[in-house]
Design an enzyme around this catalytic site. Structure first.
Site, short mmCIF file in Angstrom:
data_model
loop_
_atom_site.label_atom_id
_atom_site.label_comp_id
_atom_site.label_asym_id
_atom_site.label_seq_id
_atom_site.Cartn_x
_atom_site.Cartn_y
_atom_site.Cartn_z
CG ASN A 1 19.27 13.78 45.44
OD1 ASN A 1 20.37 13.38 45.84
ND2 ASN A 1 18.14 13.14 45.71
CG MET B 1 9.52 11.44 40.24
SD MET B 1 10.63 10.13 40.81
CE MET B 1 10.89 10.64 42.50
CG HIS C 1 17.13 3.58 41.57
ND1 HIS C 1 15.83 3.88 41.20
CD2 HIS C 1 17.07 2.41 42.27
CE1 HIS C 1 15.02 2.92 41.63
NE2 HIS C 1 15.76 2.03 42.28
#
Ligand code: GAR
Length: 208
Positions: free
Chosen positions: A14, A91, A110
């Site tokens: 990402n 995380m 998410h």
């Protein structure tokens, strides 16, 4: 130009999508100025290095609790003069000292359609395992603001993919990343940097 600080813990695909989007001019009004990792040695740090983005490692395991860790993150964000914080596979749940100081300035990706398969304990591959276990026919990803409760902040964007009969968690994860996460996370960052997201009664709306 808004300073975008990206928080990571792992492979950083990402983060890569954000870097690529910035390079192609798809993030208007913002620039990735720093990457902060909660773990040393992760590939996301290589991606930052390869693209000459300053990186910091603030290892979660060196702090006794979430509060002291969050205070260290808060100091770093203040030093970096962050305007937008993007949790891109980060995380660790951040304590309210960070979420309150940067209310509606932190966005998270998410890998499920919130309010399904989210909250504490739902991260990474586990999310896809649970979705397959349940037998859902559609899954996806959600980009949302981060508040005091895990995965409960205002939803900015969501996108879906079909679940196939023979999907494994890994296959479903890849389909969601490629089709949803890598597109919607840079899009949300760009909307934010152009001040195109408004909050009304705790919900996020995209301005025309
Ligand atoms: C992504 O699928 C992201 O949505 C998920 O972890 C993966 C990180 O991949 N995040 C969470 O589960 C947060 N609750 P990446 O390091 O390659 O971007």
């Amino acid at each position: 130009m808004k300073n975008i600080v990206v928080l990571v813990s792992g492979g950083g695909t990402n983060l890569q999508a954000l870097i690529d989007a910035e390079k192609s001019g798809l993030i208007q009004g913002g620039k990735i100025t720093c990457v902060i990792s909660s773990k040393d040695g992760v590939y996301a740090l290589e991606r930052a290095k390869n693209n000459n983005i300053p990186a910091r490692v603030i290892p979660r395991k060196e702090y006794p609790d979430s509060k002291s860790y969050s205070e260290a993150i808060l100091n770093a964000l203040n030093e970096e003069k962050a305007d937008l914080i993007v949790l891109a596979g980060f995380m660790t749940i951040l304590d309210e000292c960070v979420t309150k100081a940067y209310a509606y300035k932190i966005i998270n990706v998410h890998p499920a359609l919130i309010p399904s398969f989210c909250g504490e304990g739902f991260y990474g591959l586990k999310v896809h395992e649970k979705a397959l276990e349940y037998g859902v026919k559609v899954s996806g990803a959600t980009i949302h603001f981060v508040n005091e409760e895990a995965d409960a902040g205002a939803i900015i964007l969501q996108g879906t993919v079909d679940v196939q009969r023979d999907d494994t968690p890994e296959i479903l994860q890849k389909r969601i990343m490629e089709n949803v996460e890598w597109k919607l996370l840079p899009k949300a960052a760009s909307l934010f940097c152009q001040d195109k997201i408004e909050i009304i009664d705790g919900k996020a709306y995209i301005k025309d």
